[in-house]
Design a protein around this motif. Structure first.
Motif, PDB file in Angstrom:
ATOM      1  N   UNK A   1       7.549 -65.566 -12.866  1.00 45.44           N
ATOM      2  CA  UNK A   1       8.101 -64.385 -12.284  1.00 45.44           C
ATOM      3  C   UNK A   1       7.143 -63.360 -12.183  1.00 45.44           C
ATOM      4  N   UNK A   2       6.459 -63.126 -11.513  1.00 47.87           N
ATOM      5  CA  UNK A   2       5.378 -62.111 -11.346  1.00 47.87           C
ATOM      6  C   UNK A   2       4.315 -62.271 -12.417  1.00 47.87           C
ATOM      7  N   UNK A   3       4.027 -63.489 -12.326  1.00 48.72           N
ATOM      8  CA  UNK A   3       3.066 -64.242 -13.252  1.00 48.72           C
ATOM      9  C   UNK A   3       3.258 -64.141 -14.508  1.00 48.72           C
ATOM     10  N   UNK A   4       4.498 -64.070 -15.077  1.00 48.29           N
ATOM     11  CA  UNK A   4       5.039 -64.142 -16.384  1.00 48.29           C
ATOM     12  C   UNK A   4       5.976 -65.469 -16.423  1.00 48.29           C
TER      13      UNK A   4
ATOM     14  N   UNK B   1      16.451 -60.381 -27.838  1.00 50.42           N
ATOM     15  CA  UNK B   1      14.971 -60.646 -27.430  1.00 50.42           C
ATOM     16  C   UNK B   1      14.841 -59.882 -26.261  1.00 50.42           C
ATOM     17  N   UNK B   2      13.807 -59.278 -26.109  1.00 56.17           N
ATOM     18  CA  UNK B   2      13.352 -58.704 -24.633  1.00 56.17           C
ATOM     19  C   UNK B   2      12.430 -59.710 -23.860  1.00 56.17           C
ATOM     20  N   UNK B   3      12.998 -60.181 -22.689  1.00 56.36           N
ATOM     21  CA  UNK B   3      12.191 -60.939 -21.830  1.00 56.36           C
ATOM     22  C   UNK B   3      12.734 -60.549 -20.416  1.00 56.36           C
ATOM     23  N   UNK B   4      11.932 -61.305 -19.343  1.00 55.34           N
ATOM     24  CA  UNK B   4      12.261 -61.216 -17.906  1.00 55.34           C
ATOM     25  C   UNK B   4      13.658 -61.611 -17.673  1.00 55.34           C
TER      26      UNK B   4
ATOM     27  N   UNK C   1      20.947 -58.892 -11.486  1.00 54.71           N
ATOM     28  CA  UNK C   1      19.930 -58.520 -10.323  1.00 54.71           C
ATOM     29  C   UNK C   1      18.529 -58.905 -10.383  1.00 54.71           C
ATOM     30  N   UNK C   2      18.005 -59.359  -9.116  1.00 51.04           N
ATOM     31  CA  UNK C   2      16.641 -59.768  -9.090  1.00 51.04           C
ATOM     32  C   UNK C   2      15.733 -58.489  -9.171  1.00 51.04           C
ATOM     33  N   UNK C   3      14.935 -58.774  -9.924  1.00 53.61           N
ATOM     34  CA  UNK C   3      13.973 -57.803 -10.341  1.00 53.61           C
ATOM     35  C   UNK C   3      12.264 -58.120 -10.053  1.00 53.61           C
ATOM     36  N   UNK C   4      12.201 -59.521  -9.987  1.00 53.08           N
ATOM     37  CA  UNK C   4      10.984 -60.083  -9.738  1.00 53.08           C
ATOM     38  C   UNK C   4      10.745 -60.164  -8.050  1.00 53.08           C
TER      39      UNK C   4
END
Length: 287
Positions: free
Chosen positions: A74-77, A43-46, A55-58
């Motif tokens: 996270x960033x509106x997601x 699955x592709x999710x944040x 690592x933190x990306x948001x």
């Protein structure tokens, strides 16, 4: 302030940088957050991205009201559960929502899955415990702890152990016997004490009315404390998190009194048990 804002606004953009630290870190196995999209079989999710990169990306962590529910974004997601559902919380779960948001906002550079106990326990409740079949399986597993319950194994010495057992275990045994009309036998050896079938059946009936939040809290607290009675007293609000932690660590604390504390062992365990029990207690909040 958070509760006031939730009560006044139908749509929220509360950034959690202003929230206090939860302090509820929890050792747990790695888990993967899913969505309906896939890439290379995964699955592709944040959150999958966070697990992969560690690592933190948001940038921003918010709490939003969507309809009659709260979501952490996270960033509106919106965060999703392991089964791919959006992690919806009811409006009366503002404290758990705030703690979930704070956990993600406090991931500064490297992702630390062990520091997401509220996220994992909320997801457990939403994903699994909503199903009666799962709750029945968990009830059956937890009730078996009555035969090896931590507070049913007393020792006559040394003195610190005997004193702490009397202080922390005896009141809980008396409470359980009186409240649930059960016979709870104790042992003075390391051999398992087999409780009666009647006791086991009565304890099972005690758990049957529990909703998905209560069952998720019972599961975590029982496994953390290695005691059905301690967990039940915590969920029923008979004892506080601190009292539950002290009851769960009587033997360790008696050893510390005699021999002293082992650095990076006893101090780590001290906080860990409180984080686990604390996440269970906070899950039940209706603020």
């Amino acid at each position: 302030m958070l509760v006031q804002r939730l009560g006044r606004h139908s749509s929220l953009g509360l950034t959690c940088r202003s929230l206090p630290s939860t302090g509820f870190g929890l050792k747990c196995n790695s888990w993967r957050w899913q969505s309906t999209d896939t890439h290379d079989g995964l699955p592709v999710t944040d959150t999958n991205r966070a697990e992969t990169t560690q690592r933190r990306f948001w940038k921003d962590v918010d709490i939003e009201r969507r309809g009659e529910s709260l979501v952490v974004t996270l960033d509106k997601r919106a965060l999703k559960t392991p089964s791919g559902q959006t992690l919806y919380l009811p409006l009366n779960k503002t404290l758990p929502a705030a703690l979930v948001a704070a956990e993600w906002d406090h991931q500064e550079i490297l992702l630390k899955p062990h520091a997401l106990p509220m996220t994992s326990i909320v997801s457990r409740a939403v994903d699994a415990m909503v199903e009666e079949t799962t709750r029945a399986e968990v009830r059956a597993a937890l009730v078996k702890y009555i035969h090896t319950d931590t507070i049913c194994f007393f020792h006559d010495n040394p003195e610190p152990l005997e004193r702490l057992q009397t202080e922390h275990w005896t009141p809980l045994l008396e409470w359980a016997r009186k409240t649930f009309d059960v016979k709870l036998d104790v042992s003075n050896s390391i051999m398992s004490v087999r409780q009666s079938k009647d006791t086991e059946e009565k304890m099972l009936k005690v758990l049957e009315p529990f909703n998905h939040w209560e069952m998720a809290a019972m599961e975590r607290a029982t496994y953390a404390a290695k005691s059905l009675i301690i967990a039940l007293a915590l969920v029923k609000k008979r004892i506080s998190v601190e009292e539950a932690a002290l009851a769960a660590t009587v033997e360790v604390n008696s050893q510390i009194e005699r021999w002293g504390e082992v650095e990076d062992t006893h101090d780590v365990d001290y906080h860990d048990i409180r984080r686990q029990l604390g996440s269970a207690a906070c899950l039940l909040s209706t603020l």
